[in-house]
Design a protein around this motif. Structure first.
Motif, mmCIF file in Angstrom:
data_model
loop_
_atom_site.group_PDB
_atom_site.id
_atom_site.type_symbol
_atom_site.label_atom_id
_atom_site.label_comp_id
_atom_site.label_asym_id
_atom_site.label_seq_id
_atom_site.Cartn_x
_atom_site.Cartn_y
_atom_site.Cartn_z
ATOM 1 N N SER A 208 -1.564 -2.907 -0.007
ATOM 2 C CA SER A 208 -2.644 -1.918 -0.070
ATOM 3 C C SER A 208 -2.669 -1.090 1.214
ATOM 4 O O SER A 208 -2.666 -1.640 2.322
ATOM 5 C CB SER A 208 -4.000 -2.622 -0.226
ATOM 6 O OG SER A 208 -4.010 -3.379 -1.419
ATOM 7 N N GLY A 209 -2.683 0.231 1.069
ATOM 8 C CA GLY A 209 -2.770 1.134 2.205
ATOM 9 C C GLY A 209 -1.444 1.458 2.870
ATOM 10 O O GLY A 209 -1.377 2.364 3.702
ATOM 11 N N PHE A 210 -0.377 0.744 2.535
ATOM 12 C CA PHE A 210 0.928 0.989 3.154
ATOM 13 C C PHE A 210 1.445 2.389 2.822
ATOM 14 O O PHE A 210 1.957 3.093 3.700
ATOM 15 C CB PHE A 210 1.959 -0.060 2.697
ATOM 16 C CG PHE A 210 1.946 -1.325 3.510
ATOM 17 C CD1 PHE A 210 3.082 -1.763 4.167
ATOM 18 C CD2 PHE A 210 0.788 -2.105 3.607
ATOM 19 C CE1 PHE A 210 3.084 -2.935 4.911
ATOM 20 C CE2 PHE A 210 0.771 -3.273 4.344
ATOM 21 C CZ PHE A 210 1.922 -3.693 4.997
ATOM 22 N N ALA A 211 1.338 2.781 1.550
ATOM 23 C CA ALA A 211 1.830 4.102 1.137
ATOM 24 C C ALA A 211 1.082 5.210 1.884
ATOM 25 O O ALA A 211 1.699 6.184 2.348
ATOM 26 C CB ALA A 211 1.678 4.276 -0.373
ATOM 27 N N PHE A 221 7.788 5.888 1.472
ATOM 28 C CA PHE A 221 7.544 4.450 1.281
ATOM 29 C C PHE A 221 8.547 3.929 0.257
ATOM 30 O O PHE A 221 8.569 4.377 -0.889
ATOM 31 C CB PHE A 221 6.101 4.233 0.811
ATOM 32 C CG PHE A 221 5.706 2.790 0.673
ATOM 33 C CD1 PHE A 221 6.074 1.854 1.633
ATOM 34 C CD2 PHE A 221 4.948 2.362 -0.409
ATOM 35 C CE1 PHE A 221 5.698 0.520 1.514
ATOM 36 C CE2 PHE A 221 4.565 1.032 -0.536
ATOM 37 C CZ PHE A 221 4.939 0.109 0.429
ATOM 38 N N VAL A 222 9.404 2.995 0.680
ATOM 39 C CA VAL A 222 10.468 2.456 -0.178
ATOM 40 C C VAL A 222 10.175 0.995 -0.474
ATOM 41 O O VAL A 222 9.890 0.213 0.436
ATOM 42 C CB VAL A 222 11.854 2.562 0.515
ATOM 43 C CG1 VAL A 222 12.959 2.098 -0.422
ATOM 44 C CG2 VAL A 222 12.106 3.979 1.006
ATOM 45 N N MET A 223 10.244 0.618 -1.744
ATOM 46 C CA MET A 223 9.989 -0.771 -2.119
ATOM 47 C C MET A 223 11.205 -1.371 -2.802
ATOM 48 O O MET A 223 11.746 -0.814 -3.757
ATOM 49 C CB MET A 223 8.770 -0.861 -3.040
ATOM 50 C CG MET A 223 8.324 -2.300 -3.280
ATOM 51 S SD MET A 223 6.729 -2.405 -4.146
ATOM 52 C CE MET A 223 5.594 -2.070 -2.814
ATOM 53 N N ASN A 224 11.654 -2.513 -2.270
ATOM 54 C CA ASN A 224 12.769 -3.265 -2.843
ATOM 55 C C ASN A 224 12.166 -4.409 -3.652
ATOM 56 O O ASN A 224 11.384 -5.193 -3.120
ATOM 57 C CB ASN A 224 13.640 -3.803 -1.692
ATOM 58 C CG ASN A 224 14.899 -4.491 -2.181
ATOM 59 O OD1 ASN A 224 14.858 -5.293 -3.105
ATOM 60 N ND2 ASN A 224 16.013 -4.187 -1.551
#
Length: 422
Positions: A208-211, A221-224
């Motif tokens: 939460s809030g990272f993006a 913002f990259v998510m693996n």
């Protein structure tokens, strides 16, 4: 052939090769065998393999493969075709790639998917390069310490040779430190940030809030993600990710000593022209019939190599087909059930291990189908005992620490037997 090129013998053909580097001995080749002798030899070799019940993961998981997939995949039109260079006569290949893209976009909650990548690690490295390309003069890329170390190692190699400054975001109690991320972003020049879900330790992190933090700093913002887990977890799209990457092995591809696997890459629509690899689109031909085409080909190096977004020119479409068949056969409900069974099995195993009094959950955080426990004895001795009794139980990630993984293939009886041995 020698007659055409004007030489009389093989010696004359190789006359330019210095004598001191020529091999003059006999080749160390075994005697010829009949077909039945060759079969017997390989059966003897195969009998030396030891099949273990797998409770290990760390990026590769022992999921069920429906038997129809290897049968269909071995058809010659799939197995021998390479890549759709002539789109107009590769409609079948383009069609299943289009379906693969549709499935990946739906699982990740993203707008666009490409036609697959080599594997999850190289897909992650490509996402980093894509973020730097989109960020223009921003050259820093931040990676959480909770991302798989094997993926990080590949990314570091790419970063080194592309002049990218790759920095690690410290972890606290097994999860990404949000405070450290804020500090690093405040220093400026960050093109992108990568996190993993579930992370390397199996923990389902709260992003939460990272993006918002990334976007406020003009970073992507990259998510693996382990793609199979997205059947039940919040998607990268829902977390506000700009790029979603990872490995497709968890969608039924056998572990088979590390490959071949398949990477996926998805992104938001505004990044479509920065995305490496191919994209298959759907259109209609001059007779109004449905047709598939390679879309936005300018990203490929078959125009000007130095101007290409990436030098990945082919996709592993055979493995993309594997994943497409798996998702089609399992369906939405099947994918969800497999994920829920994996989750339930992992929590049952963790509970039983901790009840022995010899194990303690290392990180008191929510986990999915993988978790780390601290053991009060010798991990190496324990693992050897378990291997001797038919179990490949856990991955040693530190002294006194074992990481266990459970998939839908593991039964209650297998878990109980493992606990009995422990």
């Amino acid at each position: 052939m020698m007659e055409v090129i004007g030489v009389k013998s093989l010696d004359e053909l190789y006359a330019e090769v210095p004598e001191q580097i020529r091999f003059r001995g006999d080749y160390q080749l075994p005697e010829a065998m009949s077909e039945i002798e060759v079969r017997q030899l390989f059966e003897q070799l195969g009998a030396q393999n030891k099949t273990l019940v797998c409770f290990a993961g760390a990026g590769v998981y022992d999921h069920y493969t429906p038997s129809v997939i290897p049968q269909l995949l071995s058809r010659s039109e799939f197995l021998t075709s390479y890549t759709p260079y002539q789109a107009e006569i590769s409609q079948g290949t383009l069609h299943y790639i289009f379906e693969f893209q549709s499935m990946m976009a739906e699982l990740t909650g993203m707008d666009i998917s490409n036609a697959s990548m080599y594997d999850g690690s190289t897909a992650s490295a490509e996402a980093m390069m894509m973020a730097v390309a989109a960020g223009k003069k921003q050259n820093r890329f931040l990676v959480s310490e909770t991302v798989d170390p094997k993926t990080v190692a590949v990314m570091k190699t790419y970063a080194h040779f592309h002049g990218i400054s790759m920095e690690m975001i410290p972890a606290e109690n097994g999860v990404t430190s949000k405070e450290s991320l804020e500090t690093l972003l405040a220093q400026g020049g960050v093109a992108g940030v990568m996190v993993q879900q579930p992370n390397f330790y199996g923990i389902v992190e709260d992003y939460s809030g990272f993006a918002d933090l990334c976007h406020d700093a003009k970073a992507l913002f990259v998510m693996n993600s382990i793609i199979a887990d997205l059947a039940v977890l919040k998607t990268p799209g829902e977390w506000g990710a700009d790029i979603a990457v990872g490995d497709g092995q968890s969608l039924g591809i056998p572990m088979q000593w590390g490959g071949p696997y398949v990477g996926y890459m998805c992104c938001t629509e505004k990044l479509i022209r920065k995305m490496p690899g191919r994209i298959v689109g759907k259109t209609v031909d001059n007779r109004g019939q449905r047709a598939f085409v390679l879309t936005l080909q300018a990203r490929e190096q078959h125009i000007r190599r130095q101007k290409a977004t990436s030098n990945i020119c082919s996709n592993q479409s055979l493995m993309a087909l594997f994943v497409t068949m798996y998702c089609s056969l399992m369906g939405k409900q099947g994918l969800k059930e497999a994920a829920e069974l994996s989750y339930a099995g992992a929590h049952y195993l963790c509970e039983k291990l901790c009840a022995t009094g010899r194990f303690k959950l290392t990180y008191e955080k929510p986990f999915f189908n993988e978790f780390v426990v601290s053991y009060d004895g010798d991990v190496d001795v324990l693992q050897k005992r378990l291997v001797d009794n038919g179990f490949f139980a856990g991955v040693k990630i530190a002294d006194g620490q074992l990481m266990f993984a459970v998939t839908e293939k593991r039964t209650k009886e297998e878990i109980d037997k493992l606990i009995e041995l422990v």
